[in-house]
Design an enzyme around this catalytic site. Structure first.
Site, PDB file in Angstrom:
ATOM      1  N   ASP A  78       0.867  -1.178   0.000  1.00  0.00           N
ATOM      2  CA  ASP A  78       0.000   0.000   0.000  1.00  0.00           C
ATOM      3  C   ASP A  78       0.904   1.229   0.000  1.00  0.00           C
ATOM      4  OD1 ASP A  78      -2.213   1.613  -0.028  1.00  0.00           O
ATOM      5  OD2 ASP A  78      -3.141   0.771   1.769  1.00  0.00           O
ATOM      6  N   ASP A 101      -3.548   7.382  -3.507  1.00  0.00           N
ATOM      7  CA  ASP A 101      -4.875   7.938  -3.764  1.00  0.00           C
ATOM      8  C   ASP A 101      -5.296   8.869  -2.631  1.00  0.00           C
ATOM      9  OD1 ASP A 101      -4.797   5.606  -2.167  1.00  0.00           O
ATOM     10  OD2 ASP A 101      -6.954   5.310  -2.385  1.00  0.00           O
ATOM     11  N   CYS A 124     -15.204 -23.593  17.800  1.00  0.00           N
ATOM     12  CA  CYS A 124     -14.338 -23.546  16.618  1.00  0.00           C
ATOM     13  C   CYS A 124     -13.537 -24.832  16.510  1.00  0.00           C
ATOM     14  CB  CYS A 124     -13.416 -22.332  16.745  1.00  0.00           C
ATOM     15  SG  CYS A 124     -12.156 -22.225  15.465  1.00  0.00           S
ATOM     16  N   CYS A 149      -8.171 -23.866  18.902  1.00  0.00           N
ATOM     17  CA  CYS A 149      -9.354 -24.078  19.732  1.00  0.00           C
ATOM     18  C   CYS A 149      -9.549 -25.545  20.109  1.00  0.00           C
ATOM     19  CB  CYS A 149     -10.591 -23.543  19.043  1.00  0.00           C
ATOM     20  SG  CYS A 149     -10.519 -21.757  18.819  1.00  0.00           S
TER      21      CYS A 149
HETATM   22  N1  GUN Z   1      -6.347   1.148   3.151  1.00  0.00           N
HETATM   23  C1  GUN Z   1      -7.621   1.195   3.599  1.00  0.00           C
HETATM   24  N2  GUN Z   1      -8.365   2.014   2.832  1.00  0.00           N
HETATM   25  C2  GUN Z   1      -7.555   2.494   1.872  1.00  0.00           C
HETATM   26  C3  GUN Z   1      -7.760   3.393   0.771  1.00  0.00           C
HETATM   27  O1  GUN Z   1      -8.841   3.908   0.524  1.00  0.00           O
HETATM   28  N3  GUN Z   1      -6.658   3.636  -0.016  1.00  0.00           N
HETATM   29  C4  GUN Z   1      -5.439   3.051   0.231  1.00  0.00           C
HETATM   30  N4  GUN Z   1      -4.428   3.314  -0.586  1.00  0.00           N
HETATM   31  N5  GUN Z   1      -5.237   2.224   1.257  1.00  0.00           N
HETATM   32  C5  GUN Z   1      -6.287   1.951   2.066  1.00  0.00           C
HETATM   33 ZN    ZN Z   2     -10.241 -21.435  16.605  1.00  0.00          ZN
END
Ligand code: GUN
Ligand code: ZN
Length: 647
Positions: free
Chosen positions: A88, A123, A273, A278
């Site tokens: 990211d 973004d 679970c 678990c």
């Molecule tokens: N992580 C959670 N939401 C977003 C998002 O809208 N844009 C980006 N780049 N990372 C995120």
């Molecule tokens: Zn579990």
């Protein structure tokens, strides 16, 4: 590149190829914080079977002790994971903590430099509360930055986030504009606050609004979605990938995730679970373990990946609606998310399969609003040609197939006069001769329908009357009384089987096809055991086979030739280039990359005519894609050919 392997409507199983291997979707990419690793990627891979992970390039870039080794040895060495890694961009950090002072291209170059498989555009994050003007301006910036990033992505795959806040029309606009840009993944962004506040109606609305215009050959990622409770509904809306730190964050707070919600370990008496954590510990042992955080994180991952597998199996079975409807019971807001789907029926009908292998199960009133139901109703209204008689009888819902259940009554009435027989099914009024076609026979329906659904059925009956298909004088079945009320006339020549051949063709291939396929001497081959239609012969040639399971046709070459001659292109056509045509004539399947165009009305699992550019018939087969998908995908099978003309 993305390839479609299996599907149920918008829900799909696909393969995304990256420089470090393939990812089979849908899947969850666990978030790794290189500063704070609770479970190592190697352990996650071994124990839970993760395929890929996601980490934050902004955090790596910010910390010298991460940045330098990442630049020197690469990202994969840094986190010691040699499969696909997505990064990211720091958008979220910038948005939450206001700390990023970064040029969009800087972070793209950095992601390339550390060897990210899928990098993300910087973004601009829109909050659900943001005013329209602000969302519009920020969206324009995101689109510009995506274009700039795509122009500079080099060999790295690029994720271009779809923003647009809470506004469905801005999400549509974002999808249209972003689909013009060369991205490899489309994450839906700005949704974390919607999930935190459980605004699932809005969440589904923005996902489906984006899906309407997104390039279908690009996988859709849902940013920050990590709760297993949500997976089936998000996949039903067309999401292919998820990422989340929730497994680790929740574990830090002593919380355990389940497919029906979250529970504090402190409140757990019994562990519901089957995961190794678990089954290997009691709740008390977990509470007193010095390893608690890691054990809970592992449990959270086990549960998440078990749900991913349940979702994939449901796609494979054609039961993703049933799974999502079951999961939606976990929380009223999730149920509202499910209720948003009916707002997007037109979109859902485009990818709604012609039929499924397993029966439609009515699990809740929401089941009534599935696209299977709206499609059936629409097709009967538009395509069905009722027999010419003034007398109509409407039977109530009964054991299927209806024509068997009501067979004796029908023959008594037939002896007296020409009568048209209808059944007041859950879906809509259905002509008797369609009773074996999916989903009419292939459905299991609660006998005690909710009053709202009963009302809706009455409304639809009225719609059929207004359309002139059903007369206001229709006789509602009253047993012997109804038989007695039929006036004595000429005995009926109505042949249920011949009526079925025509009605199913019109429903499946379109109005008028039934007549075209029966223009000559029709002979039916019935099953010895069930006496149901097996094959349809026209002038001695085998033109259609009727499948026992779903009551729809497979098209034989002779049948395809008739349809080809009668209906001009592009009706029922998939038009392929010369290289493909050659192969298809020999019975080999059609790959999306070789398709020039196709009939826009094609739905998955339709029978189609494969033709070359001169509209010469090459083969017949069964689709797995819509026209939009055939044109968008560059990889994978689009039509499974059953018979080539040279066979
Ligand atoms: N992580 C959670 N939401 C977003 C998002 O809208 N844009 C980006 N780049 N990372 C995120
Ligand atoms: Zn579990």
């Amino acid at each position: 590149m993305f390839e479609l392997k299996d599907r149920d409507g918008l829900a799909r199983i696909g393969i995304l190829e990256t420089a470090h291997g393939k990812i089979e979707t849908p899947t969850l990419l666990p978030v790794i914080n290189p500063n704070q690793i609770t479970i190592s990627p190697a352990e996650m891979k071994e124990k839970v079977g993760i395929q890929a992970l996601i980490t934050n390039s902004y955090i790596i870039r910010k910390h010298k002790d991460l940045r330098e080794p990442a630049l020197k040895e690469g990202l994969h060495e840094l986190v010691d994971f040699h499969g696909p890694i997505m990064t990211d961009s720091g958008t979220f950090q910038s948005h939450m903590y206001g700390e990023v002072e970064l040029e969009p291209l800087e972070i793209i170059e950095f992601q390339k430099a550390i060897g990210s498989d899928i990098g993300t555009v910087l973004d601009i994050f829109s909050e659900p509360e943001d005013k329209r003007e602000k969302v519009e301006t920020d969206l324009k910036t995101t689109i510009e930055r995506t274009q700039l990033s795509a122009d500079n992505k080099g060999n790295m795959m690029l994720a271009g986030p779809i923003q647009g806040g809470r506004f469905p029309d801005l999400r549509e606009y974002a999808a249209k504009e972003m689909s013009k840009i060369n991205c490899d993944v489309f994450p839906i962004g700005g949704v974390v606050p919607m999930m935190e506040k459980q605004m699932y109606f809005t969440l589904v609305d923005v996902i489906l609004s984006a899906k309407k215009y997104l390039n279908p050959a690009v996988p859709v990622h849902l940013f920050g979605a990590g709760h297993p409770m949500l997976f089936s509904i998000a996949v039903l809306a067309g999401c292919d990938m998820f990422d989340s730190a929730a497994y680790a964050k929740f574990a830090r707070d002593g919380r355990m995730m389940f497919s029906d919600g979250t529970r504090f370990l402190k409140d757990i008496r019994e562990l519901p679970c089957h995961c190794p954590i678990c089954t290997g510990h009691t709740a008390d042992e977990l509470r007193s373990s010095p390893n608690q955080e890691k054990l809970l994180a592992l449990h959270n991952l086990y549960v998440s990946f078990a749900e991913i597998r349940a979702v994939k199996q449901a796609i494979h079975e054609g039961r993703i609606w049933e799974l999502a409807e079951t999961r939606a019971r976990a929380h009223p807001n999730l149920l509202d998310g499910l209720k948003c789907f009916r707002k997007h029926t037109d979109l859902l009908e485009k990818t709604e399969p012609l039929s499924r292998d397993l029966a439609y199960l009515y699990t809740s009133p929401e089941s009534y609003y599935r696209p299977t139901v709206s499609r059936l109703k629409k097709r009967i209204l538009e395509r069905y040609e009722p027999p010419k008689t003034g007398i109509q009888v409407l039977f109530p819902e009964a054991t299927k197939p209806y024509s068997r259940t009501y067979g004796e009554h029908i023959s008594k009435m037939k002896d007296k006069n020409n009568v048209a027989y209808w059944v007041d099914s859950l879906f809509c009024p259905v002509p008797m001769e369609l009773d074996e076609m999916y989903p009419i026979s292939q459905s299991v329906i609660s006998e005690r329908l909710e009053p709202g659904i009963q009302q809706e059925k009455m409304r639809v009956l009225k719609e059929f009357m207004d359309a002139g298909l059903i007369s206001p004088e229709i006789k509602h079945w009253q047993g012997k009384e109804t038989i007695e009320s039929i006036p004595q006339g000429e005995p009926d020549v109505f042949d249920m089987n011949l009526a079925r051949v025509k009605a199913v063709a019109d429903m499946q291939f379109g109005k008028g096809t039934g007549r075209a396929l029966m223009d000559g001497e029709v002979e039916l081959v019935l099953s010895d055991k069930t006496h149901r239609i097996r094959n349809v012969m026209l002038d001695g040639q085998h033109i259609l086979s009727m499948r026992a399971g779903d009551g729809v046709y497979t098209l034989k070459i002779a049948g395809a030739q008739i349809l080809h001659k009668t209906f001009p292109s592009p009706k029922m056509r998939v038009i392929v280039n010369p290289d493909s045509a050659e192969f298809n004539r020999k019975g080999k399947s059609v790959f999306a990359a070789f398709i020039i165009d196709a009939d826009p009305d094609i739905v998955p699992y339709d029978e189609v005519l494969i033709v070359d550019e001169k509209d010469e018939l090459c083969a017949v087969g069964r689709t797995i894609m819509t026209r939009d998908e055939m044109l968008a995908f560059n990889k994978g099978m689009a039509v499974k050919v059953r018979e080539g003309l040279k066979d």
